[in-house]
Design a protein around this motif. Sequence first.
Motif, PDB file in Angstrom:
ATOM      1  N   ASN A 119      69.352 -52.152 -12.266  1.00 29.36           N
ATOM      2  CA  ASN A 119      68.827 -52.244 -13.624  1.00 29.36           C
ATOM      3  C   ASN A 119      67.884 -53.462 -13.664  1.00 29.36           C
ATOM      4  O   ASN A 119      68.275 -54.577 -13.306  1.00 29.36           O
ATOM      5  CB  ASN A 119      69.997 -52.419 -14.601  1.00 29.36           C
ATOM      6  N   HIS A 120      66.650 -53.224 -14.104  1.00 33.49           N
ATOM      7  CA  HIS A 120      65.626 -54.267 -14.131  1.00 33.49           C
ATOM      8  C   HIS A 120      66.085 -55.503 -14.934  1.00 33.49           C
ATOM      9  O   HIS A 120      65.799 -56.645 -14.566  1.00 33.49           O
ATOM     10  CB  HIS A 120      64.356 -53.660 -14.752  1.00 33.49           C
ATOM     11  N   LEU A 121      66.820 -55.272 -16.016  1.00 31.58           N
ATOM     12  CA  LEU A 121      67.288 -56.381 -16.858  1.00 31.58           C
ATOM     13  C   LEU A 121      68.401 -57.155 -16.155  1.00 31.58           C
ATOM     14  O   LEU A 121      68.483 -58.381 -16.262  1.00 31.58           O
ATOM     15  CB  LEU A 121      67.788 -55.850 -18.207  1.00 31.58           C
ATOM     16  N   ALA A 123      68.525 -57.548 -13.020  1.00 33.50           N
ATOM     17  CA  ALA A 123      67.818 -58.366 -12.023  1.00 33.50           C
ATOM     18  C   ALA A 123      67.297 -59.653 -12.659  1.00 33.50           C
ATOM     19  O   ALA A 123      67.451 -60.743 -12.104  1.00 33.50           O
ATOM     20  CB  ALA A 123      66.681 -57.558 -11.398  1.00 33.50           C
ATOM     21  N   HIS A 124      66.684 -59.548 -13.863  1.00 33.70           N
ATOM     22  CA  HIS A 124      66.265 -60.773 -14.565  1.00 33.70           C
ATOM     23  C   HIS A 124      67.489 -61.662 -14.819  1.00 33.70           C
ATOM     24  O   HIS A 124      67.431 -62.878 -14.673  1.00 33.70           O
ATOM     25  CB  HIS A 124      65.635 -60.428 -15.920  1.00 33.70           C
ATOM     26  N   ALA A 125      68.594 -61.024 -15.216  1.00 38.84           N
ATOM     27  CA  ALA A 125      69.792 -61.783 -15.614  1.00 38.84           C
ATOM     28  C   ALA A 125      70.407 -62.554 -14.449  1.00 38.84           C
ATOM     29  O   ALA A 125      71.003 -63.606 -14.648  1.00 38.84           O
ATOM     30  CB  ALA A 125      70.840 -60.836 -16.215  1.00 38.84           C
ATOM     31  N   ALA A 143      63.532 -62.899 -22.366  1.00 39.26           N
ATOM     32  CA  ALA A 143      62.393 -62.596 -23.246  1.00 39.26           C
ATOM     33  C   ALA A 143      61.205 -62.173 -22.402  1.00 39.26           C
ATOM     34  O   ALA A 143      60.656 -62.964 -21.629  1.00 39.26           O
ATOM     35  CB  ALA A 143      62.039 -63.819 -24.086  1.00 39.26           C
ATOM     36  N   SER A 144      60.832 -60.908 -22.551  1.00 41.11           N
ATOM     37  CA  SER A 144      59.701 -60.392 -21.777  1.00 41.11           C
ATOM     38  C   SER A 144      58.819 -59.558 -22.695  1.00 41.11           C
ATOM     39  O   SER A 144      58.930 -59.625 -23.920  1.00 41.11           O
ATOM     40  CB  SER A 144      60.214 -59.556 -20.610  1.00 41.11           C
ATOM     41  N   GLY A 145      57.931 -58.761 -22.100  1.00 38.82           N
ATOM     42  CA  GLY A 145      57.048 -57.929 -22.904  1.00 38.82           C
ATOM     43  C   GLY A 145      57.790 -56.784 -23.576  1.00 38.82           C
ATOM     44  O   GLY A 145      57.380 -56.270 -24.612  1.00 38.82           O
ATOM     45  N   THR A 313      58.649 -63.808 -14.245  1.00 32.76           N
ATOM     46  CA  THR A 313      57.921 -62.555 -14.469  1.00 32.76           C
ATOM     47  C   THR A 313      58.385 -61.541 -13.421  1.00 32.76           C
ATOM     48  O   THR A 313      59.104 -61.885 -12.477  1.00 32.76           O
ATOM     49  CB  THR A 313      56.396 -62.773 -14.379  1.00 32.76           C
ATOM     50  N   ASP A 314      57.979 -60.286 -13.597  1.00 36.47           N
ATOM     51  CA  ASP A 314      58.501 -59.224 -12.734  1.00 36.47           C
ATOM     52  C   ASP A 314      58.160 -59.461 -11.265  1.00 36.47           C
ATOM     53  O   ASP A 314      57.021 -59.805 -10.930  1.00 36.47           O
ATOM     54  CB  ASP A 314      57.946 -57.865 -13.190  1.00 36.47           C
ATOM     55  N   ASN A 315      59.140 -59.250 -10.413  1.00 38.37           N
ATOM     56  CA  ASN A 315      58.941 -59.481  -8.977  1.00 38.37           C
ATOM     57  C   ASN A 315      59.976 -58.690  -8.189  1.00 38.37           C
ATOM     58  O   ASN A 315      60.964 -58.208  -8.758  1.00 38.37           O
ATOM     59  CB  ASN A 315      59.050 -60.983  -8.681  1.00 38.37           C
TER      60      ASN A 315
HETATM   61 ZN    ZN Z   1      60.701 -57.748 -16.647  1.00 37.19          ZN
END
Ligand code: ZN
Length: 353
Positions: A119-121, A123-125, A143-145, A313-315
């Motif tokens: 899950n992309h979120l 991954a940020h977490a 907080a992203s786009g 940012t996304d990576n």
């Molecule tokens: Zn993102």
Amino acid sequence: MYNTLMFILGIETTCDETAAAVVERTDDAPGRILSNVVLSQISEHAEFGGVVPEIAARAHVEALDAIIGTAMREAKLSFADLDGIAAAAGPGLIGGVIVGLTTAKAIALVHDKPLIAVNHLEAHALTARLTDGTAFPYCLFLASGGHTQILGVRGVGDYLRLGGTVDDAIGEAFDKTAKLLGLGYPGGPLVEKEAARGDPERFALPRPMTGRHDANFSLSGLKTALRLEAQKIAPLSDDDVADLCASFQQAVGDVVLDRVRTGLRMFVDQIGKPTALVCAGGVAANQAIRKVLHRAAFEIGISLVAPPPALCTDNGAMIAWAGAERLALGLTDPLSVAPRARWPLTDVTRANA
Ligand code: ZN
Ligand code: KG4
């Protein structure tokens, strides 16, 4: 069951970055990034003032193989050396998600490696654990786009939503502000640059939702107030634009401070004392936002963990790392796992997919 030392390939294609990375995970240290290749499609979307899904999907198809090849070369590993293949399986623009997830499935199948649908979120977490080895439980400001949430991160696959936006995401509000003022795309960094030379007190913009007992956000009223102020003084001079950006950023900062303070109070009540306040997502690259987050953390005696902007940012590294964290718990996915446009983080559990 699994090696303590593992190498994971991560693939990210949920929005407008085509990215691949290889990270190393051991049981007792933060992760190590062996390669992290990000190709931004910004120039392909700039003339439209936002991401065009069909253009994004095609660009991912064209770029992904070469990006993965570069990530593997830079990591000096072959596919056979990997312990798992991770890809963001959502949430995001479905065309792009399909490209990344299908590619990961093909590599996993051909090289007989476990697949991890990330899950992309999530991954940020979990990025703060890659960069700083942050221990659970921590409070996350994401907080992203596309997303604005305050979460309790109790463990891998164990998230408590404390608050979120009821309309626009913060990054989206930055992007719309930039578009309105003719600054270009993506708006966040451009608004921040203009704000640096502007007067944050010139325009009295609202601070929506502040003072409320929940930790929710609403950004659309702020955006409308800004538009009305801009219309009142049009045509805009360069100084007007800078002052509008500074006033907007200041208002967002005040809102974030108030909402995160409330989120932290809720965290303490419901979970206990957090080990840290962690920020993630593109907006966390903003220095003014980081400043208020520092303040909110400092007030309750914890520190702010802010990964470097390139990892906010996304990576691909964050996808690889989340894959490694899941694989270390034995969580893998079948090749039949489906891509998802919508996939709330609170739906992610330890029992995957
Ligand atoms: Zn993102
Ligand atoms: O996490 P991210 O790369 O992609 C999404 O998953 O959305 O976040 C991109 C968002 C964009 O809306 C961009 O304008 C915003 O993050 N952003 C910023 C800054 N840098 C990126 N917002 C405010 N200030 C910045 N410096």
